[in-house]
Design a protein around this motif. Structure first.
Motif, PDB file in Angstrom:
ATOM      1  N   VAL A  49       3.863   6.861   9.594  1.00  0.00           N
ATOM      2  CA  VAL A  49       3.068   6.130  10.572  1.00  0.00           C
ATOM      3  C   VAL A  49       3.729   6.322  11.932  1.00  0.00           C
ATOM      4  O   VAL A  49       4.960   6.329  12.033  1.00  0.00           O
ATOM      5  CB  VAL A  49       2.962   4.633  10.205  1.00  0.00           C
ATOM      6  CG1 VAL A  49       4.334   3.980  10.191  1.00  0.00           C
ATOM      7  CG2 VAL A  49       2.024   3.912  11.151  1.00  0.00           C
ATOM      8  N   GLY A  50       2.877   6.533  12.947  1.00  0.00           N
ATOM      9  CA  GLY A  50       3.443   6.771  14.260  1.00  0.00           C
ATOM     10  C   GLY A  50       2.400   6.749  15.348  1.00  0.00           C
ATOM     11  O   GLY A  50       1.203   6.522  15.104  1.00  0.00           O
ATOM     12  N   THR A  51       2.835   6.962  16.549  1.00  0.00           N
ATOM     13  CA  THR A  51       1.954   6.983  17.710  1.00  0.00           C
ATOM     14  C   THR A  51       2.446   8.034  18.672  1.00  0.00           C
ATOM     15  O   THR A  51       3.574   8.532  18.561  1.00  0.00           O
ATOM     16  CB  THR A  51       1.932   5.606  18.398  1.00  0.00           C
ATOM     17  OG1 THR A  51       0.951   5.624  19.447  1.00  0.00           O
ATOM     18  CG2 THR A  51       3.296   5.282  18.989  1.00  0.00           C
ATOM     19  N   GLY A  52       1.571   8.384  19.607  1.00  0.00           N
ATOM     20  CA  GLY A  52       1.936   9.396  20.580  1.00  0.00           C
ATOM     21  C   GLY A  52       1.310   9.116  21.927  1.00  0.00           C
ATOM     22  O   GLY A  52       0.356   8.332  22.066  1.00  0.00           O
ATOM     23  N   GLY A  56      -1.441   7.699  10.658  1.00  0.00           N
ATOM     24  CA  GLY A  56      -0.603   7.609   9.472  1.00  0.00           C
ATOM     25  C   GLY A  56      -1.026   8.580   8.381  1.00  0.00           C
ATOM     26  O   GLY A  56      -2.101   9.201   8.455  1.00  0.00           O
ATOM     27  N   ARG A  57      -0.156   8.672   7.373  1.00  0.00           N
ATOM     28  CA  ARG A  57      -0.422   9.551   6.230  1.00  0.00           C
ATOM     29  C   ARG A  57       0.242   8.965   5.005  1.00  0.00           C
ATOM     30  O   ARG A  57       1.378   8.506   5.062  1.00  0.00           O
ATOM     31  CB  ARG A  57       0.131  10.957   6.483  1.00  0.00           C
ATOM     32  CG  ARG A  57      -0.076  11.926   5.319  1.00  0.00           C
ATOM     33  CD  ARG A  57       0.694  13.207   5.538  1.00  0.00           C
ATOM     34  NE  ARG A  57       2.140  12.963   5.532  1.00  0.00           N
ATOM     35  CZ  ARG A  57       2.870  12.865   4.420  1.00  0.00           C
ATOM     36  NH1 ARG A  57       2.298  12.976   3.225  1.00  0.00           N
ATOM     37  NH2 ARG A  57       4.164  12.651   4.524  1.00  0.00           N
ATOM     38  N   GLY A  82      13.115   6.685   7.442  1.00  0.00           N
ATOM     39  CA  GLY A  82      13.649   7.255   8.655  1.00  0.00           C
ATOM     40  C   GLY A  82      12.784   6.928   9.862  1.00  0.00           C
ATOM     41  O   GLY A  82      11.595   6.632   9.741  1.00  0.00           O
ATOM     42  N   ALA A  83      13.407   6.942  11.011  1.00  0.00           N
ATOM     43  CA  ALA A  83      12.694   6.754  12.272  1.00  0.00           C
ATOM     44  C   ALA A  83      12.935   7.979  13.130  1.00  0.00           C
ATOM     45  O   ALA A  83      14.033   8.540  13.147  1.00  0.00           O
ATOM     46  CB  ALA A  83      13.177   5.495  12.992  1.00  0.00           C
ATOM     47  N   SER A 117       8.973   7.230   8.667  1.00  0.00           N
ATOM     48  CA  SER A 117       8.648   8.001   7.457  1.00  0.00           C
ATOM     49  C   SER A 117       9.228   7.305   6.240  1.00  0.00           C
ATOM     50  O   SER A 117      10.247   6.610   6.335  1.00  0.00           O
ATOM     51  CB  SER A 117       9.188   9.433   7.549  1.00  0.00           C
ATOM     52  OG  SER A 117      10.608   9.426   7.619  1.00  0.00           O
ATOM     53  N   TYR A 118       8.583   7.495   5.104  1.00  0.00           N
ATOM     54  CA  TYR A 118       8.980   6.833   3.857  1.00  0.00           C
ATOM     55  C   TYR A 118       8.805   7.833   2.722  1.00  0.00           C
ATOM     56  O   TYR A 118       7.736   8.446   2.576  1.00  0.00           O
ATOM     57  CB  TYR A 118       8.101   5.606   3.621  1.00  0.00           C
ATOM     58  CG  TYR A 118       8.399   4.845   2.344  1.00  0.00           C
ATOM     59  CD1 TYR A 118       9.213   3.731   2.351  1.00  0.00           C
ATOM     60  CD2 TYR A 118       7.844   5.250   1.121  1.00  0.00           C
ATOM     61  CE1 TYR A 118       9.481   3.020   1.192  1.00  0.00           C
ATOM     62  CE2 TYR A 118       8.112   4.558  -0.053  1.00  0.00           C
ATOM     63  CZ  TYR A 118       8.925   3.444  -0.015  1.00  0.00           C
ATOM     64  OH  TYR A 118       9.180   2.763  -1.166  1.00  0.00           O
ATOM     65  N   ASN A 119       9.865   8.007   1.916  1.00  0.00           N
ATOM     66  CA  ASN A 119       9.790   8.884   0.750  1.00  0.00           C
ATOM     67  C   ASN A 119      10.515   8.219  -0.414  1.00  0.00           C
ATOM     68  O   ASN A 119      11.594   7.646  -0.229  1.00  0.00           O
ATOM     69  CB  ASN A 119      10.434  10.248   1.037  1.00  0.00           C
ATOM     70  CG  ASN A 119       9.659  11.063   2.043  1.00  0.00           C
ATOM     71  OD1 ASN A 119       8.694  11.741   1.704  1.00  0.00           O
ATOM     72  ND2 ASN A 119      10.079  11.002   3.309  1.00  0.00           N
TER      73      ASN A 119
END
Length: 459
Positions: free
Chosen positions: A286-289, A301-302, A69-70, A103-105
């Motif tokens: 993984v992302g940014t802000g 990331g996590r 998902g994004a 996100s990845y699951n």
């Protein structure tokens, strides 16, 4: 008498009108079956059910595929300080924060539960595909029955109309003889009674024909035209009863359906038992802000994993296993019942053909003898050695024999197609109908496309 003559005339007009509609183009059984195949709502509903069942395969397969998902979001925050003597307006500050990430699951192991669910879904889709074939046979057999009901109904109407005309002629003859002193009032009364009975039978045949034509139109989607019962589908029937039974046990869709249902039930049992095992999943983000005060936050990331083992679920897991075992046993019992029913249907249809052949032979002999008897009785009545009642009885016996021939011929055709249905060969493919065969096989192949959904989103 005027009412009776008008009734016969109206019935004759009905028959002639029906014949004139299809006089230029006779409607064969094959043509009716072809039209009905494309028209039948029950067959279309079975096709849609099969496509719906195919989606269960995609749903089951999603259990072992990742979900990606994004997300993008933002928020606004502010704060205000308490006013004081040195700072009467207080302190006020605000900021906006924006984030974006992926996100990845994915479940990497679930004790093979997903595999069992996929197998159950595939078997269920196969069941639905065979249900199309089973519905196809039921629809086509119903069309043949409606077709022959109209054809025999028209023949009975014509026969009983001829019977009424005969009784009218006999009544007039009895009256003429009474006028010249050669007959009695009893002869006239007997002729009037038979004419009344003939009228009633004729009107009943007309009513029955109207119902049959309505049934025909419901299945075929068009009014019956000039029907013709000749066909060459008898070539599909094997030479022996045992061969017919063997063919039915191998290829009848109801039997194939029951086998697929057993596979689905077995897979359901495997899935229920797999619920006792561990499940392992992995996930990551993984992302940014960006914050209007603090500036960019860079990438973050996590990655994580989780293993779960069921210990107690309030009895639900055990109940599911027991229920699945019961369903599996039931599917096997249903399969045995299907074998018995198909075998019975084959034997019944085979016996129906043999019986119809014997009835046709007997009816032909009875009709031939009845015509000879009627002609002889009329001649003897004219010579004074027989009565009008003898003539009326001879006509009634001839009419009964002719009706028997019509019914036997109808039963022969229906029994032939019933045997094809019992063997599993009353299908558009086996009959060689010029139609596009309804099937969900291609749809099943399409839903197996792993990345179809992702491409649809991208487009």
């Amino acid at each position: 008498m005027g009412f009776r003559v008008n009734l016969v005339a109206s019935g004759l007009a009905l028959i002639l009108a029906a014949a004139s509609v299809g006089g230029a183009q006779a409607q064969s059984i094959a043509q009716a079956l072809t039209i009905a195949y494309d028209h039948a709502p029950d067959l279309q509903a079975a096709l849609l059910s099969a496509k719906s069942a195919a989606e269960n395969v995609a749903l089951a397969q999603s259990g072992k595929r990742p979900t990606i998902g994004a997300a993008i979001g933002g928020n606004y925050s502010w704060s205000a300080g308490q006013p004081s003597l040195g700072n009467p307006d207080g302190n006020f500050s605000s900021s906006q924060t924006y984030t974006a990430g992926l996100s990845y699951n994915q479940t990497v192991f679930d004790n093979f539960r997903t595999e069992a669910q996929i197998e159950a879904a595939r078997a269920g889709a196969e069941v639905a595909e065979y249900q199309i074939r089973n519905t196809e046979q039921n629809v086509l057999l119903a069309v043949v029955q409606a077709y022959m009901s109209v054809l025999s109904g028209r023949q009975l109407v014509a026969l009983r109309q001829e019977n009424v005309n005969f009784f009218q002629a006999q009544l007039q003859s009895a009256r003429d003889r009474l006028d010249v002193g050669e007959g009695t009032r009893i002869d006239v009364a007997q002729a009037e009674a038979r004419l009344a009975q003939g009228d009633a039978a004729y009107r009943a045949a007309l009513s029955s024909l109207e119902i049959s034509q309505a049934t025909f139109q419901r299945y075929v989607g068009a009014a019956p035209q000039n029907l013709d019962s000749s066909h060459n589908f008898g070539r599909l029937i094997p030479s022996s009863l045992q061969a017919a039974i063997s063919e039915a046990e191998v290829g009848h869709p109801a039997i194939l359906l029951s086998k697929a249902a057993i596979r689905a039930a077995q897979a359901g049992t495997d899935a229920a038992q797999a619920a006792f095992g561990p499940t392992a999943t992995v996930s990551g983000e993984v992302g940014t802000g960006y914050n209007t005060v603090a500036g960019g936050q860079g990438l973050s990331g996590r990655v994580g994993f989780q293993i779960t083992v069921p210990l107690y679920a309030g009895g639900a897991i055990g109940a599911n296993v027991r229920k699945a075992n019961i369903e599996q046993i039931k599917s096997e019992v249903d399969a045995m019942s299907a074998y018995d029913q198909i075998r019975e249907a084959v034997i019944s249809a085979w016996a129906g053909i043999q019986s119809a052949d014997a009835q046709i032979s007997a009816a032909n002999s009875a009709v031939a003898a009845g015509r000879t008897v009627l002609d002889g009785v009329i001649q003897e009545r004219d010579l004074g050695t027989r009565t009008t009642l003898d003539v009326l009885n001879a006509q009634a016996e001839l009419t009964t024999a002719r009706e028997g021939l019509i019914n036997a011929s109808t039963n022969k055709v229906i029994a032939t197609f019933s045997l094809l249905a019992a063997m599993g060969r009353l299908t558009a493919t086996d009959l060689g109908l010029a139609v596009e065969v309804k099937s969900a096989v291609r749809y099943n192949q399409a839903v197996d496309d792993v990345w179809q959904e992702l491409r649809t989103v991208a487009e």
